[in-house]
Design a protein around this motif. Structure first.
Motif: not given
Length: 122
Positions: A10-13, A15, A117, A120-121
Motif C-alpha cells: 500500500n503506497k499510502f502506508n 503496509r 484496505e 481500496s487499492l
C-alpha cells in the motif's frame, strides 16, 4: 532452483498486502475458485485436466492433495494489472515438469475475499 513471486504494498502506508489482507479463503466458494483456476493452468499448458480424475493426476507425486481442498501457495498472492495472482512453487502441488502452477483471480471476482484496505487499492 528458480522461482517466481511478487509483492504488493500500500503506497499510502507502506503496509505489505499479504494473506491477512484477504478473508474467507477457507470457504467452499474460494476452494472452488482455486480448483478452477489451477485446472485452467494445467489445461492451458497442455495437460489433460478436463475431468476430476485427470486433474488429480496433475497433482500426483504430492502427498494426498484433495482436489476440493487444495492448500494455498506458500508465496503471498500479489496484485497484477489483470487481478490477484496466486502462484505455487516447484513441487509445492505438482511435479517439477508442471512449472509454477498459478492462476489470476479477476478483481471483480476477488472483491468478496479482500479486506477493506485491499479493496481500496483496486
Amino acid at each position: 532452483m528458480d522461482g517466481e513471486f511478487g509483492l504488493t504494498f500500500n503506497k499510502f502506508n507502506g503496509r505489505h498486502i499479504d494473506y491477512s489482507s484477504f478473508r474467507n479463503l477457507e470457504s467452499r466458494s474460494f476452494k472452488q475458485i482455486v480448483k478452477t483456476g489451477l485446472r485452467g493452468y494445467f489445461i492451458d499448458n497442455g495437460w489433460d485436466a478436463s475431468t476430476d480424475e485427470e486433474f488429480a493426476e496433475c497433482l500426483q507425486g504430492v502427498d494426498d492433495i484433495d482436489i476440493n481442498d487444495i492448500p494455498l501457495p506458500g508465496a503471498e498472492p500479489y496484485f497484477t494489472s489483470q487481478g490477484v495472482k496466486f502462484i505455487y512453487g516447484s513441487y509445492e502441488i505438482s511435479s517439477y515438469s508442471a512449472g509454477y502452477p498459478s492462476f489470476i483471480l479477476s478483481y471483480e471476482e476477488a472483491k468478496p475475499y479482500l479486506s477493506d484496505e485491499a479493496l481500496s487499492l483496486i
